[in-house]
Motif scaffolding. Structure first.
Motif, short mmCIF file in Angstrom:
data_model
loop_
_atom_site.label_atom_id
_atom_site.label_comp_id
_atom_site.label_asym_id
_atom_site.label_seq_id
_atom_site.Cartn_x
_atom_site.Cartn_y
_atom_site.Cartn_z
N VAL A 192 0.80 -1.39 -0.07
CA VAL A 192 0.05 0.07 0.03
C VAL A 192 0.74 1.43 -0.07
CG1 VAL A 192 -1.81 1.37 1.20
CG2 VAL A 192 -1.88 -1.28 1.21
N THR A 193 0.64 2.26 -0.84
CA THR A 193 1.37 3.51 -0.72
C THR A 193 -0.07 4.49 -0.61
OG1 THR A 193 3.06 3.00 -2.13
CG2 THR A 193 2.45 5.02 -2.12
N ILE A 194 0.20 5.52 -0.03
CA ILE A 194 -0.88 6.44 0.26
C ILE A 194 -0.39 7.77 -0.15
CG2 ILE A 194 -2.37 7.54 2.07
CD1 ILE A 194 -2.53 4.93 3.70
N SER A 195 -1.49 8.61 -0.86
CA SER A 195 -1.08 9.70 -1.31
C SER A 195 -1.95 10.65 -0.28
CB SER A 195 -1.66 10.06 -2.75
OG SER A 195 -1.05 9.17 -3.63
N PRO A 196 -1.13 11.63 0.15
CA PRO A 196 -1.73 12.79 1.10
C PRO A 196 -2.28 13.86 0.43
CG PRO A 196 0.62 12.90 1.02
CD PRO A 196 0.29 11.92 0.25
N MET A 197 -3.43 14.40 0.90
CA MET A 197 -4.24 15.47 0.39
C MET A 197 -4.67 16.57 1.43
SD MET A 197 -6.37 13.63 -2.69
CE MET A 197 -6.90 15.19 -3.58
N LEU A 198 -4.62 17.77 1.19
CA LEU A 198 -5.20 18.79 2.03
C LEU A 198 -6.42 19.43 1.49
CD1 LEU A 198 -5.10 19.74 5.11
CD2 LEU A 198 -3.25 21.54 3.99
N ALA A 199 -7.51 19.33 2.06
CA ALA A 199 -8.71 20.10 1.63
C ALA A 199 -8.58 21.47 2.21
CB ALA A 199 -10.17 19.36 1.80
N VAL A 200 -8.32 22.57 1.49
CA VAL A 200 -8.20 24.04 1.83
C VAL A 200 -9.70 24.50 1.41
CG1 VAL A 200 -7.18 26.16 1.59
CG2 VAL A 200 -5.77 24.09 1.31
N HIS A 201 -10.21 24.82 2.75
CA HIS A 201 -11.77 25.60 2.80
C HIS A 201 -11.67 27.11 2.51
CE1 HIS A 201 -14.04 21.66 3.50
NE2 HIS A 201 -12.79 21.30 4.31
N CYS A 202 -10.57 27.64 3.20
CA CYS A 202 -10.77 29.03 2.80
C CYS A 202 -9.13 29.55 2.95
CB CYS A 202 -11.14 29.79 4.03
SG CYS A 202 -11.22 31.51 4.04
N GLY A 203 -8.67 30.28 2.01
CA GLY A 203 -7.34 30.83 1.63
C GLY A 203 -7.32 31.19 0.29
N ASP A 204 -6.08 31.98 -0.05
CA ASP A 204 -5.92 32.31 -1.46
C ASP A 204 -5.14 31.44 -2.12
OD1 ASP A 204 -5.65 33.93 -3.59
OD2 ASP A 204 -3.89 35.38 -2.95
N MET A 205 -5.89 30.26 -2.88
CA MET A 205 -5.17 29.41 -3.61
C MET A 205 -4.85 29.94 -5.06
SD MET A 205 -4.86 26.30 -2.00
CE MET A 205 -5.08 24.98 -3.26
N PRO A 206 -3.88 29.13 -5.68
CA PRO A 206 -3.38 29.74 -6.97
C PRO A 206 -4.53 29.14 -7.89
CG PRO A 206 -1.77 28.17 -5.89
CD PRO A 206 -2.76 28.10 -5.04
N LYS A 207 -4.44 29.78 -9.06
CA LYS A 207 -5.66 29.72 -10.11
C LYS A 207 -5.73 28.21 -10.47
CE LYS A 207 -7.05 31.31 -14.68
NZ LYS A 207 -6.78 31.95 -15.60
N GLY A 208 -6.93 27.61 -10.16
CA GLY A 208 -7.21 26.47 -10.57
C GLY A 208 -7.43 25.65 -9.44
N GLY A 209 -7.11 25.90 -8.30
CA GLY A 209 -7.50 25.61 -6.83
C GLY A 209 -6.73 24.09 -6.58
N ILE A 210 -5.29 24.20 -7.05
CA ILE A 210 -4.66 22.95 -6.81
C ILE A 210 -3.36 23.12 -6.78
CG2 ILE A 210 -3.97 20.67 -7.64
CD1 ILE A 210 -6.48 20.30 -9.19
N LEU A 211 -2.59 22.90 -5.63
CA LEU A 211 -0.86 23.17 -5.56
C LEU A 211 -0.46 21.84 -5.06
CD1 LEU A 211 1.14 25.27 -5.25
CD2 LEU A 211 0.35 25.42 -2.85
#
Length: 255
Positions: A192-211
């Motif tokens: 098993v290999t797990i990919s970590p993700m962080l859901a950002v609910h508020c903040g100035d994200m880059p265009k496209g919403g993914i970083l």
């Protein structure tokens, strides 16, 4: 403390010392100014609508067209204001990010063969908000929120939240992913290999919403399921998915 409790410590998020309290205060105080601006925009919309109708030889319908355009402009302006305020709900403490993300993940992934476990932990080691197990792999998803003007960016490979380094948070989630992967591999015999993700609910994200930075994928909550479904290839069979899910439900502490 008058009006308080000796058992529940006050949370700064709901006191007059917090950025959230000031944000809501200024939002309420600026309401008359926003309304005046909306009226002006609507009036301009009416004028443009009437002028457009006359130009198109629709003089008889000019008042109706002008009124319609004015209403549309006012409605659109109201919606943008509401959307901007609604986007800060998790940061303000009005909503829970993990609840929002859980609904989005289940709604989009449930029919695609993915299982979502909420609030899981390895005792004294790591905890996460969501564990997603499906055909294309395994992900952990955590939730976080910053003030609306906090720029979330990557410079020279390093993650930043405003002027502060984000390395500590990235390292914690990457470490949690590795710990969960190690446990599931050991308990099931399935690599098993797990990919970590962080859901950002508020903040100035880059265009496209993914970083992507320092081994961590940060994105808007609505994009989490989309990124997971976009993963190429099938990694696990239905039987392996079932085994991994049952093992995670048994071996991981519910929080």
């Amino acid at each position: 403390m008058p009006g308080g409790s000796i058992y529940v410590q006050p949370n700064e998020k709901y006191t007059g010392n917090s950025p959230q309290w000031w944000y809501e205060k200024f939002w309420r105080e600026e309401a008359p100014s926003r309304r005046r601006s909306r009226y002006i925009k609507a009036a301009v919309g009416v004028v443009i609508g009437v002028a457009l109708a006359i130009r198109l030889d629709l003089t008889g319908a000019a008042p109706f067209i002008g009124l319609l355009l004015g209403v549309l402009v006012a409605g659109g302006d109201w919606y943008l204001d509401w959307r901007a305020f609604h986007a800060t709900a998790v940061w303000r403490g009005a909503k829970r990010g993990e609840v929002i993300t859980a609904k989005l993940l289940r709604r989009s992934l449930g029919k695609e063969g993915y299982n979502v476990l909420d609030g899981r932990a390895i005792r004294d080691q790591a905890s996460i908000d969501h564990l997603v197990i499906g055909p294309a792999g395994v992900w952990i998803v955590d939730n976080e929120s910053w003030s609306p003007d906090t720029e979330i960016a990557c410079y020279t490979g390093r993650l930043f939240f405003g002027e502060k380094y984000g390395s500590k948070q990235a390292k914690a989630l990457v470490g949690a992913a590795e710990a969960f992967a190690e446990l599931l591999t050991r308990e099931t015999g399935i690599p098993v290999t797990i990919s970590p993700m962080l859901a950002v609910h508020c903040g100035d994200m880059p265009k496209g919403g993914i970083l992507v930075a320092e081994g961590l994928t940060l994105l808007k909550p609505r994009l989490a399921a989309k990124v997971i479904k976009a993963a190429e290839g099938r990694v696990y069979t239905d039987e392996q998915i079932e085994l991994l899910t049952r093992t995670a439900a048994r071996a991981l502490q519910k929080v």
